[in-house]
Design a protein around this motif. Sequence first.
Motif, PDB file in Angstrom:
ATOM      1  N   SER A   1       0.826  -1.210   0.000  1.00 30.00           N
ATOM      2  CA  SER A   1       0.000   0.000   0.000  1.00 30.00           C
ATOM      3  C   SER A   1       0.858   1.256   0.000  1.00 30.00           C
ATOM      4  O   SER A   1       0.595   2.207  -0.736  1.00 30.00           O
ATOM      5  CB  SER A   1      -0.928   0.001   1.213  1.00 30.00           C
ATOM      6  OG  SER A   1      -1.806  -1.074   1.149  1.00 30.00           O
ATOM      7  N   LYS A   2       1.901   1.263   0.825  1.00 28.48           N
ATOM      8  CA  LYS A   2       2.799   2.424   0.871  1.00 28.48           C
ATOM      9  C   LYS A   2       3.563   2.578  -0.447  1.00 28.48           C
ATOM     10  O   LYS A   2       3.728   3.677  -0.960  1.00 28.48           O
ATOM     11  CB  LYS A   2       3.782   2.287   2.029  1.00 28.48           C
ATOM     12  CG  LYS A   2       3.148   2.501   3.375  1.00 28.48           C
ATOM     13  CD  LYS A   2       4.181   2.392   4.475  1.00 28.48           C
ATOM     14  CE  LYS A   2       3.576   2.639   5.820  1.00 28.48           C
ATOM     15  NZ  LYS A   2       4.573   2.572   6.895  1.00 28.48           N
ATOM     16  N   GLU A   3       4.051   1.454  -0.996  1.00 25.62           N
ATOM     17  CA  GLU A   3       4.814   1.514  -2.240  1.00 25.62           C
ATOM     18  C   GLU A   3       3.967   1.975  -3.417  1.00 25.62           C
ATOM     19  O   GLU A   3       4.483   2.581  -4.353  1.00 25.62           O
ATOM     20  CB  GLU A   3       5.423   0.140  -2.560  1.00 25.62           C
ATOM     21  CG  GLU A   3       6.594  -0.218  -1.692  1.00 25.62           C
ATOM     22  CD  GLU A   3       7.176  -1.583  -2.026  1.00 25.62           C
ATOM     23  OE1 GLU A   3       6.652  -2.277  -2.921  1.00 25.62           O
ATOM     24  OE2 GLU A   3       8.163  -1.963  -1.372  1.00 25.62           O
TER      25      GLU A   3
ATOM     26  N   LEU B   1       3.767  -8.942  -7.481  1.00 23.74           N
ATOM     27  CA  LEU B   1       3.894 -10.344  -7.879  1.00 23.74           C
ATOM     28  C   LEU B   1       4.810 -11.116  -6.929  1.00 23.74           C
ATOM     29  O   LEU B   1       4.546 -12.275  -6.603  1.00 23.74           O
ATOM     30  CB  LEU B   1       4.393 -10.440  -9.322  1.00 23.74           C
ATOM     31  CG  LEU B   1       3.400  -9.939 -10.376  1.00 23.74           C
ATOM     32  CD1 LEU B   1       4.054  -9.928 -11.757  1.00 23.74           C
ATOM     33  CD2 LEU B   1       2.140 -10.769 -10.374  1.00 23.74           C
ATOM     34  N   ALA B   2       5.881 -10.475  -6.467  1.00 20.69           N
ATOM     35  CA  ALA B   2       6.785 -11.125  -5.517  1.00 20.69           C
ATOM     36  C   ALA B   2       6.067 -11.395  -4.188  1.00 20.69           C
ATOM     37  O   ALA B   2       6.203 -12.478  -3.612  1.00 20.69           O
ATOM     38  CB  ALA B   2       8.022 -10.262  -5.282  1.00 20.69           C
TER      39      ALA B   2
ATOM     40  N   TYR C   1       4.781   2.360 -11.627  1.00 22.53           N
ATOM     41  CA  TYR C   1       3.815   1.279 -11.833  1.00 22.53           C
ATOM     42  C   TYR C   1       4.528  -0.046 -12.106  1.00 22.53           C
ATOM     43  O   TYR C   1       4.176  -1.072 -11.528  1.00 22.53           O
ATOM     44  CB  TYR C   1       2.883   1.644 -12.993  1.00 22.53           C
ATOM     45  CG  TYR C   1       1.929   0.545 -13.359  1.00 22.53           C
ATOM     46  CD1 TYR C   1       0.797   0.308 -12.573  1.00 22.53           C
ATOM     47  CD2 TYR C   1       2.150  -0.263 -14.461  1.00 22.53           C
ATOM     48  CE1 TYR C   1      -0.084  -0.702 -12.896  1.00 22.53           C
ATOM     49  CE2 TYR C   1       1.261  -1.286 -14.786  1.00 22.53           C
ATOM     50  CZ  TYR C   1       0.149  -1.494 -14.004  1.00 22.53           C
ATOM     51  OH  TYR C   1      -0.723  -2.505 -14.324  1.00 22.53           O
ATOM     52  N   ASP C   2       5.539  -0.030 -12.972  1.00 21.19           N
ATOM     53  CA  ASP C   2       6.254  -1.260 -13.314  1.00 21.19           C
ATOM     54  C   ASP C   2       6.936  -1.869 -12.097  1.00 21.19           C
ATOM     55  O   ASP C   2       6.894  -3.089 -11.889  1.00 21.19           O
ATOM     56  CB  ASP C   2       7.287  -1.001 -14.414  1.00 21.19           C
ATOM     57  CG  ASP C   2       6.636  -0.673 -15.746  1.00 21.19           C
ATOM     58  OD1 ASP C   2       5.481  -1.106 -15.956  1.00 21.19           O
ATOM     59  OD2 ASP C   2       7.275   0.011 -16.561  1.00 21.19           O
TER      60      ASP C   2
END
Length: 107
Positions: A70-72, A86-87, A78-79
């Motif tokens: 959420s923070k990121e 995914l990680a 976006y990429d």
Amino acid sequence: AVFQLGKFCGLGNMLELVQTGRVYSGAEACELGIVHASAEAADIEIGVSEVLARYESRDMNVHVLMRRLSKESYSISYDDFIGSYLAAQHRILSMPDGAGDKRAEDE
């Protein structure tokens, strides 16, 4: 904090909050999206207990990863975010059942 406030309650509401200095009731703060819930002072212990009970049943590893994502989502491209998502998804799905049941104090 002001930057985040605009994302929670909208630019117009954020400007009014910051510029007027008006005091809002708990119900008004809920309507604006500043807080998740409000309660009367006499009911605060019950409200806090209910929130804690909801979080207590959650897998702490999942909670930590979702908070980080959420923070990121606000701070990276976006990429890069898709790669992190995914990680994290892979990490959660590859956990054996019950592996994330440790609480924060165990970490």
